[in-house]
Design a protein around this motif. Structure first.
Motif, short mmCIF file in Angstrom:
data_model
loop_
_atom_site.label_atom_id
_atom_site.label_comp_id
_atom_site.label_asym_id
_atom_site.label_seq_id
_atom_site.Cartn_x
_atom_site.Cartn_y
_atom_site.Cartn_z
N VAL A 64 -30.64 -9.88 108.66
CA VAL A 64 -30.33 -10.97 107.74
C VAL A 64 -31.48 -11.16 106.75
N GLU A 65 -32.71 -10.95 107.19
CA GLU A 65 -33.86 -11.23 106.33
C GLU A 65 -34.23 -10.09 105.39
N VAL A 66 -33.97 -8.87 105.76
CA VAL A 66 -34.47 -7.75 104.97
C VAL A 66 -33.58 -7.42 103.76
N PHE A 67 -32.30 -7.73 103.83
CA PHE A 67 -31.40 -7.42 102.72
C PHE A 67 -31.48 -8.52 101.66
N PRO A 68 -31.47 -8.14 100.37
CA PRO A 68 -31.42 -9.15 99.30
C PRO A 68 -30.14 -9.96 99.38
N THR A 70 -27.89 -10.71 97.27
CA THR A 70 -26.71 -10.16 96.60
C THR A 70 -25.96 -9.15 97.46
N VAL A 71 -26.63 -8.49 98.39
CA VAL A 71 -25.97 -7.49 99.25
C VAL A 71 -26.13 -7.81 100.73
N ARG A 72 -26.54 -9.03 101.05
CA ARG A 72 -26.85 -9.39 102.43
C ARG A 72 -25.62 -9.28 103.34
N SER A 73 -24.50 -9.79 102.92
CA SER A 73 -23.32 -9.76 103.79
C SER A 73 -22.87 -8.33 104.05
N PHE A 74 -22.92 -7.48 103.02
CA PHE A 74 -22.55 -6.08 103.20
C PHE A 74 -23.55 -5.38 104.13
N GLY A 75 -24.84 -5.62 103.93
CA GLY A 75 -25.87 -4.98 104.76
C GLY A 75 -25.78 -5.37 106.22
N VAL A 76 -25.60 -6.66 106.48
CA VAL A 76 -25.48 -7.12 107.87
C VAL A 76 -24.20 -6.59 108.49
N SER A 77 -23.11 -6.57 107.73
CA SER A 77 -21.85 -6.03 108.24
C SER A 77 -21.99 -4.54 108.58
N LEU A 78 -22.68 -3.80 107.73
CA LEU A 78 -22.89 -2.38 107.99
C LEU A 78 -23.72 -2.18 109.26
N CYS A 79 -24.77 -2.99 109.43
CA CYS A 79 -25.60 -2.90 110.65
C CYS A 79 -24.78 -3.22 111.89
N CYS A 80 -23.94 -4.26 111.82
CA CYS A 80 -23.09 -4.61 112.96
C CYS A 80 -22.07 -3.51 113.26
N PHE A 81 -21.53 -2.90 112.21
CA PHE A 81 -20.58 -1.81 112.40
C PHE A 81 -21.24 -0.62 113.10
N LEU A 122 -40.68 0.04 108.25
CA LEU A 122 -39.99 -1.04 107.54
C LEU A 122 -40.95 -2.19 107.26
N PRO A 123 -40.64 -3.02 106.26
CA PRO A 123 -41.52 -4.16 105.95
C PRO A 123 -41.36 -5.29 106.97
N GLU A 124 -42.42 -6.05 107.17
CA GLU A 124 -42.38 -7.24 108.03
C GLU A 124 -41.72 -8.38 107.25
N THR A 125 -40.86 -9.15 107.91
CA THR A 125 -40.15 -10.23 107.23
C THR A 125 -40.62 -11.61 107.67
N ARG A 126 -41.34 -11.72 108.75
CA ARG A 126 -41.75 -13.04 109.26
C ARG A 126 -42.71 -13.70 108.28
N GLY A 127 -42.40 -14.94 107.91
CA GLY A 127 -43.26 -15.70 107.02
C GLY A 127 -43.24 -15.25 105.57
N ARG A 128 -42.29 -14.42 105.20
CA ARG A 128 -42.21 -13.91 103.83
C ARG A 128 -41.03 -14.52 103.11
N LYS A 129 -41.14 -14.62 101.80
CA LYS A 129 -40.02 -15.08 100.97
C LYS A 129 -38.95 -13.99 100.97
N LEU A 134 -31.72 -7.26 93.93
CA LEU A 134 -32.08 -5.89 94.30
C LEU A 134 -33.50 -5.52 93.87
N GLU A 135 -33.95 -6.04 92.72
CA GLU A 135 -35.31 -5.74 92.27
C GLU A 135 -36.34 -6.32 93.24
N GLU A 136 -36.12 -7.56 93.67
CA GLU A 136 -37.03 -8.17 94.64
C GLU A 136 -36.95 -7.44 95.98
N GLY A 137 -35.76 -6.95 96.32
CA GLY A 137 -35.60 -6.19 97.55
C GLY A 137 -36.39 -4.89 97.54
#
Length: 177
Positions: A64-68, A70-81, A122-129, A134-137
């Motif tokens: 949930v935290e690593v995907f931007p 704009t594509v978060r729902s698709f990314g999490v769905s792909l991971c769950c799949f 992979l990047p660490e997500t704890r405590g990060r904005k 996609l550019e920020e991602g």
């Protein structure tokens, strides 16, 4: 595991849990099936399962935290799949025993060890904005590369410019430099 996750971060906890799961699964190979105590095999199996379950909980938070946004729902769905497909295929690995008796244990130990090592990239997500677009991602992962470059001396970019690195800027989610 929650205490480890809050202190070490999601990435290191995920890596440690995966590595421990793989090591425990591999150690089952050294307990003889016929002569060894059954309680030891069951205990090792349960510890391996514990670490896999803990890692799965961390993976859901991390996805949930690593995907931007704009594509978060698709990314999490792909991971769950992919996770569900792995759960469906996992029991089929036991049929590989017909090829070699210890092959399932080796598969169930090599895969988590490999995942535990790869997650360190992979990047660490704890405590990060969290990234919003996609550019920020894309920049989200580059900051981690710059940390590795600074700490390990690994050059991750081909440019000859030198940038000033400030750890406080990375913690706030901004790019160094």
């Amino acid at each position: 595991m929650v205490l480890m996750e809050t202190r070490l971060g999601r990435r290191l906890t995920w890596s440690g849990g995966s590595l421990l799961s793989g090591i425990v699964s591999f150690s089952i190979l050294f307990v003889p099936e016929c002569e060894g105590p059954l309680w030891l095999r069951i205990t090792l199996t349960m510890f391996g399962r514990f670490f896999v379950s803990a890692v799965y909980a961390i993976v859901l938070i991390y996805a949930v935290e690593v995907f931007p946004t704009t594509v978060r729902s698709f990314g999490v769905s792909l991971c769950c799949f992919i996770g569900t497909a792995g759960s469906i295929l996992a029991p089929q690995v036991l049929f590989i025993r017909t090829v070699w008796e210890h092959l399932p244990e080796i598969i169930f130990s090599v895969l988590p060890i490999t995942a535990g090592l790869l997650v360190l990239l992979l990047p660490e997500t704890r405590g990060r904005k969290l990234p919003e677009n996609l550019e920020e991602g894309e920049a989200f992962g580059r900051i981690q590369c710059r940390i590795q470059e600074h700490c390990c001396g690994v050059n991750t970019n081909n440019s000859s410019t030198t940038e000033t690195y400030h750890p406080s800027k990375v913690d706030k989610g901004t790019e160094p430099g």
